[in-house]
Motif scaffolding. Structure first.
Motif, PDB file in Angstrom:
ATOM      1  N   LEU A 283     -96.939 -19.264  51.877  1.00  0.00           N
ATOM      2  CA  LEU A 283     -97.223 -19.262  53.316  1.00  0.00           C
ATOM      3  C   LEU A 283     -96.064 -18.663  54.124  1.00  0.00           C
ATOM      4  CD1 LEU A 283     -99.597 -20.210  55.116  1.00  0.00           C
ATOM      5  CD2 LEU A 283     -98.375 -22.365  55.426  1.00  0.00           C
ATOM      6  N   GLY A 284     -96.390 -17.670  54.894  1.00  0.00           N
ATOM      7  CA  GLY A 284     -95.369 -17.044  55.731  1.00  0.00           C
ATOM      8  C   GLY A 284     -94.411 -16.138  54.977  1.00  0.00           C
ATOM      9  N   LYS A 285     -94.674 -15.933  53.687  1.00  0.00           N
ATOM     10  CA  LYS A 285     -93.754 -15.132  52.880  1.00  0.00           C
ATOM     11  C   LYS A 285     -94.031 -13.623  53.015  1.00  0.00           C
ATOM     12  CE  LYS A 285     -91.204 -18.204  50.619  1.00  0.00           C
ATOM     13  NZ  LYS A 285     -91.324 -19.316  51.579  1.00  0.00           N
TER      14      LYS A 285
ATOM     15  N   LEU B 277    -105.809 -25.583  55.575  1.00  0.00           N
ATOM     16  CA  LEU B 277    -104.394 -25.555  55.223  1.00  0.00           C
ATOM     17  C   LEU B 277    -103.783 -26.947  55.324  1.00  0.00           C
ATOM     18  CD1 LEU B 277    -102.973 -22.290  56.878  1.00  0.00           C
ATOM     19  CD2 LEU B 277    -102.892 -22.890  54.457  1.00  0.00           C
ATOM     20  N   SER B 278    -104.249 -27.734  56.314  1.00  0.00           N
ATOM     21  CA  SER B 278    -103.638 -29.059  56.464  1.00  0.00           C
ATOM     22  C   SER B 278    -103.962 -29.953  55.265  1.00  0.00           C
ATOM     23  CB  SER B 278    -104.057 -29.707  57.787  1.00  0.00           C
ATOM     24  OG  SER B 278    -105.459 -29.773  57.873  1.00  0.00           O
ATOM     25  N   ASP B 279    -105.183 -29.813  54.718  1.00  0.00           N
ATOM     26  CA  ASP B 279    -105.490 -30.536  53.482  1.00  0.00           C
ATOM     27  C   ASP B 279    -104.623 -30.033  52.337  1.00  0.00           C
ATOM     28  OD1 ASP B 279    -107.356 -32.212  54.495  1.00  0.00           O
ATOM     29  OD2 ASP B 279    -109.110 -31.084  53.768  1.00  0.00           O
ATOM     30  N   ALA B 280    -104.502 -28.721  52.287  1.00  0.00           N
ATOM     31  CA  ALA B 280    -103.757 -28.111  51.191  1.00  0.00           C
ATOM     32  C   ALA B 280    -102.283 -28.506  51.238  1.00  0.00           C
ATOM     33  CB  ALA B 280    -103.900 -26.591  51.235  1.00  0.00           C
ATOM     34  N   LEU B 281    -101.761 -28.724  52.448  1.00  0.00           N
ATOM     35  CA  LEU B 281    -100.364 -29.137  52.560  1.00  0.00           C
ATOM     36  C   LEU B 281    -100.136 -30.448  51.822  1.00  0.00           C
ATOM     37  CD1 LEU B 281     -99.507 -28.297  56.278  1.00  0.00           C
ATOM     38  CD2 LEU B 281     -98.332 -27.430  54.248  1.00  0.00           C
ATOM     39  N   ARG B 282    -101.170 -31.294  51.821  1.00  0.00           N
ATOM     40  CA  ARG B 282    -101.042 -32.567  51.109  1.00  0.00           C
ATOM     41  C   ARG B 282    -101.246 -32.402  49.608  1.00  0.00           C
ATOM     42  NH1 ARG B 282    -103.729 -34.175  55.888  1.00  0.00           N
ATOM     43  NH2 ARG B 282    -105.769 -34.064  54.914  1.00  0.00           N
ATOM     44  N   ARG B 283    -102.186 -31.494  49.227  1.00  0.00           N
ATOM     45  CA  ARG B 283    -102.559 -31.417  47.800  1.00  0.00           C
ATOM     46  C   ARG B 283    -101.876 -30.306  47.018  1.00  0.00           C
ATOM     47  NH1 ARG B 283    -108.869 -31.625  49.155  1.00  0.00           N
ATOM     48  NH2 ARG B 283    -108.887 -33.656  50.161  1.00  0.00           N
ATOM     49  N   ASP B 284    -101.712 -29.141  47.672  1.00  0.00           N
ATOM     50  CA  ASP B 284    -101.166 -27.972  46.966  1.00  0.00           C
ATOM     51  C   ASP B 284     -99.870 -27.511  47.620  1.00  0.00           C
ATOM     52  OD1 ASP B 284    -103.291 -27.258  44.979  1.00  0.00           O
ATOM     53  OD2 ASP B 284    -104.496 -27.158  46.802  1.00  0.00           O
TER      54      ASP B 284
ATOM     55  N   LEU C 173     -97.778 -22.817  63.509  1.00  0.00           N
ATOM     56  CA  LEU C 173     -98.597 -23.001  62.305  1.00  0.00           C
ATOM     57  C   LEU C 173     -98.862 -24.482  62.038  1.00  0.00           C
ATOM     58  CD1 LEU C 173     -97.840 -21.089  58.982  1.00  0.00           C
ATOM     59  CD2 LEU C 173     -99.567 -22.862  59.282  1.00  0.00           C
ATOM     60  N   ARG C 174    -100.146 -24.824  62.003  1.00  0.00           N
ATOM     61  CA  ARG C 174    -100.487 -26.220  61.812  1.00  0.00           C
ATOM     62  C   ARG C 174    -101.702 -26.357  60.896  1.00  0.00           C
ATOM     63  NH1 ARG C 174    -101.711 -29.966  66.925  1.00  0.00           N
ATOM     64  NH2 ARG C 174    -101.684 -32.005  65.901  1.00  0.00           N
TER      65      ARG C 174
ATOM     66  N   ALA D 219     -95.238 -32.531  59.023  1.00  0.00           N
ATOM     67  CA  ALA D 219     -95.126 -31.314  58.223  1.00  0.00           C
ATOM     68  C   ALA D 219     -93.985 -31.466  57.239  1.00  0.00           C
ATOM     69  CB  ALA D 219     -94.885 -30.123  59.128  1.00  0.00           C
ATOM     70  N   PRO D 220     -94.121 -30.875  56.048  1.00  0.00           N
ATOM     71  CA  PRO D 220     -93.001 -30.913  55.113  1.00  0.00           C
ATOM     72  C   PRO D 220     -91.803 -30.137  55.682  1.00  0.00           C
ATOM     73  CG  PRO D 220     -94.773 -29.501  54.285  1.00  0.00           C
ATOM     74  CD  PRO D 220     -95.281 -30.172  55.525  1.00  0.00           C
ATOM     75  N   ALA D 221     -90.661 -30.427  55.158  1.00  0.00           N
ATOM     76  CA  ALA D 221     -89.427 -29.836  55.690  1.00  0.00           C
ATOM     77  C   ALA D 221     -89.471 -28.310  55.667  1.00  0.00           C
ATOM     78  CB  ALA D 221     -88.233 -30.353  54.898  1.00  0.00           C
ATOM     79  N   TRP D 222     -90.003 -27.731  54.573  1.00  0.00           N
ATOM     80  CA  TRP D 222     -90.010 -26.260  54.473  1.00  0.00           C
ATOM     81  C   TRP D 222     -90.835 -25.624  55.588  1.00  0.00           C
ATOM     82  CZ3 TRP D 222     -94.706 -23.889  53.926  1.00  0.00           C
ATOM     83  CH2 TRP D 222     -95.762 -24.627  53.369  1.00  0.00           C
ATOM     84  N   LEU D 223     -91.918 -26.307  55.982  1.00  0.00           N
ATOM     85  CA  LEU D 223     -92.765 -25.760  57.041  1.00  0.00           C
ATOM     86  C   LEU D 223     -92.067 -25.884  58.397  1.00  0.00           C
ATOM     87  CD1 LEU D 223     -95.340 -24.475  58.020  1.00  0.00           C
ATOM     88  CD2 LEU D 223     -96.452 -26.715  57.960  1.00  0.00           C
TER      89      LEU D 223
END
Lengths: 251, 438
Positions: free
Chosen positions: B135-137, B120-127, B154-155, B26-30
């Motif tokens: 997300l989560g805001k 969402l997992s695809d989107a984490l890579r692309r968007d 959240l995954r 997961a990216p750091a922000w997540l």
């Protein structure tokens, strides 16, 4: 067709009808008039089978059957129709859906086939023309947000669709402007036939200019105090109700 | 004898396992988002009926059942099973089974350009940037501990992004299924929908159980409408009657946007759904409707909040409940009109019909108005079918049982008739009829 004998009825232990006698034959139009609180609406509601009223004495026969022993829906299926003074709104159910459910319930009880939506629409279009409505009102929930006059007209639409043998109109004239009154009267007159009868319950003579009765009865304090021809209605219009005393009262 | 494990500790231990292995790349922000969420949950734990917000809903049956995250495997679900749940609906769909995205059951072709519909997992890579911004805001971790749990775990989930000015005609279906093998598992279905400026879309979420397993579905949906956007959200909850359904739906609207939301609850033994809508731009319009049809010992708790944060906004809210047997319905409708939110026009209605003497409903309006030039009305009814209406129908020849059915249907149709588009409305009308006949 309808034979009411010594009918007593009460609500919440309070006696409202105190011995009503009334005979209506097929082909006749009767007007039941009377001052406020005389029991006119109670009589109409008792004939339709409203559970809030208890019949304590007397009998009502309709086409030879004991009307009082029948459930409200059985009465309707047998051809009795009450046009309500205060029609009830039914949320979420469109007029068209409701009318088809009612017509099919009546048809099924009579051993006739149910109408599918397409056949029903044709019947409905015809009846709508008779009361001078387009289909705006049939796709709205039953009586919801309708004006007083629209509700009354809707009662007549239901009557036209169900084609009753005995129609009881409870204060159908109240809340109607003169044009609506004429349209309603025309629709009622169109249903008049040697086989059908109508009981018009009203406080005013106005409606009777358009639905001309064969007999007029005056209800005072839960009893028919006087009966006569259509001239009686005009007399009441002129003199009011005060000159008619309850039957048995000392003048 | 080992002492029973505290429910909170069990979830914290589960999180350590989750963060230690599967959560992975997961990216750091997540990771920060998850960490903040689990810390929040650790601080507050599960709610009890001593809290005002949870007064009518005891979640002890949910928390005391030792649910675990599903193992990474693919339970068999037939395409027919999915079709059956969708009731003939065609077009774009994302299908998740026991929390996992199933591309082979999903359809994402044929969308106009500028539209993204995927996991969402695809989107984490692309968007990643869009997700990081949204997300989560909106669905805050402070309001509800179950929301915090959702964010901590959240995954994956569903992601819909409609680009500026794009109009998607076909409804987008998001389907979250619990397989027959879902028993004992907790899943955290997650949805993010972003509708950009002047874009339009319809999203239909379905949560359904394919068997009668006992599981926990803890769903969170965030819906963002930018300026001038128009979106419709239909949400159908048909979980197994042994299941628990905890949910948060959060919408956030910009200036002159229009959002229409309809939530239907037919399933789950115990469900709680918090719907919060923030009207954060002048001229925004909101329709927030809901219908629950419950029987047996089912319990539904709807907590809605409409937050008028800006002037000249309009909100109309209608929630109807049909409760049979021992069923219980709770409605809490909060309307906040912030200082300065003048010319607010808000109407709230909650009607409950009790079809048995043992059914129960609680209704609480909660108006917090801090502006002086506003129009706010609310009304609630709880009771049996109207005896005057029953009599009226009988005098038209309709038998007692059919009259009761017609009135009950009307209660549901009052909500369903407001759903757009017509094909979705008709499908839900059929669903409601089937549910009422059951």
């Amino acid at each position: 067709m309808l034979e009411i004998r010594n009918l007593h009825a009460s609500a919440d232990g309070h006696e409202i009808l105190k011995g009503v006698d009334l005979v209506v034959h097929a082909g006749e139009v009767h007007a039941v008039m009377g001052p406020n609180g005389s029991g006119k609406s109670t009589l109409a509601q008792v004939l339709a089978g409203h559970p809030a009223y208890a019949v304590t004495q007397g009998s009502v026969r309709y086409e030879g059957r004991d009307l009082l022993a029948m459930d409200p829906e059985e009465r309707a299926q047998a051809g009795v129709f009450l046009a309500f003074q205060y029609p009830v709104a039914i949320r979420g159910v469109t007029n068209a859906y409701f009318l088809r459910a009612a017509l099919n319930a009546v048809r099924t009880a009579r051993g006739e086939a149910e109408l599918d939506p397409m056949d029903f629409i044709q019947v409905l279009e015809e009846k709508l023309q008779a009361i001078g409505w387009d289909d705006t009102f049939v796709n709205r929930p039953v009586n919801e947000g309708f004006s007083g006059g629209e509700k009354k007209r809707n009662e007549i639409l239901q009557m036209a669709v169900l084609e009753p043998r005995l129609a009881i109109l409870d204060e159908t004239d109240s809340g109607l402007d003169i044009d609506a009154l004429k349209t309603v009267a025309e629709a009622v007159n169109r249903l008049r036939s040697p086989a059908n009868a109508t009981v018009v319950v009203t406080h005013y003579q106005r409606l009777l200019n358009h639905i001309v009765p064969d007999f007029v009865h005056v209800l005072v304090d839960g009893r028919i105090a006087r009966s006569g021809g259509k001239g009686l209605a005009l007399e009441l219009e002129e003199k009011g109700y005060d000159w008619i005393k309850p039957e048995g009262a000392v003048a | 004898m080992t002492p029973p494990v505290d429910p909170k500790e069990r979830y914290l231990a589960e999180f350590r396992r989750f963060a230690g292995n599967g959560a992975g790349a997961a990216p750091a922000w997540l990771e920060e988002l998850r960490q903040a969420a689990i810390e929040r949950f650790a601080a507050v734990g599960f709610p009890t009926t001593r809290l005002e917000e949870w007064r009518f809903t005891d979640v002890a049956p949910v928390t005391q059942t030792p649910f675990t995250l599903p193992a990474s495997r693919k339970p068999k679900v037939s395409a027919d099973g999915v079709e059956n749940i969708l009731g003939g609906a065609t077009g774009t769909r994302l299908v998740f089974v026991d929390g996992a995205f199933r591309p082979e059951l999903s359809i994402t072709k044929g969308l106009p350009s500028g539209v993204t519909v995927g996991s969402l997992s695809d989107a984490l890579r692309r968007d990643g940037d869009v997700l990081a911004g949204h997300l989560g805001k909106y669905a805050g971790i402070e309001r509800n501990p179950f929301t915090a749990l959702s964010t901590a775990f959240l995954r994956d989930g569903a992601f819909v992004h409609v680009g500026r000015g794009v109009s998607v005609e076909q409804p987008i279906h998001l389907v979250f299924l619990a397989s027959g093998a879902a028993g004992g598992h907790v899943v955290h279905p997650r949805t993010l929908v972003v509708v950009d400026r002047e874009a339009q879309a319809t999203v239909v979420e379905t949560y359904a159980g394919l068997g009668d397993a006992q599981y926990l579905s803890n769903a969170v949906t965030e819906f963002v409408l930018e300026e001038g956007a128009a979106a419709r959200h239909v949400r159908i909850q048909r979980e197994s009657t042994n299941a628990f359904h905890m949910a948060t739906s959060q919408s956030y609207q910009g200036k002159d946007s229009r959002f229409s939301s309809c939530s239907l609850a037919f399933g789950a033994g115990l469900s709680r759904h918090d719907l919060t809508s923030v009207l954060n731009g002048a001229g925004a319009e909101l329709l927030l409707n809901g219908l629950s049809v419950l029987a047996g010992g089912q319990h539904v708790d709807y907590h809605t909040t409409i937050d008028h944060a800006q002037p000249h906004c309009e909100s109309h809210e209608l929630f109807n409940g049909i409760l049979a047997d021992h069923a219980r319905g709770v409605f809490n409708g909060r309307i906040i009109v912030r200082p300065g939110a003048q010319q607010t026009d808000s109407k709230q209605t909650n009607n409950n019909v009790l079809l048995s003497e043992t059914a129960r409903a609680d209704s609480q309006p909660q108006l917090e108005i801090y502006a002086d030039d506003v129009k706010c009305t609310h009304g609630a009814t709880i009771g049996p079918l109207d005896p005057n209406a029953l009599f009226y129908l009988k005098t038209r020849g309709v038998g007692a049982e059919a009259a009761a059915q017609l009135l009950t249907y009307g209660f549901a149709a009052d909500v369903v008739s407001r759903i757009d588009p017509p094909d979705i409305r008709e499908r839900l009308d059929r669903l409601v009829r089937a549910r009422l006949a059951a």
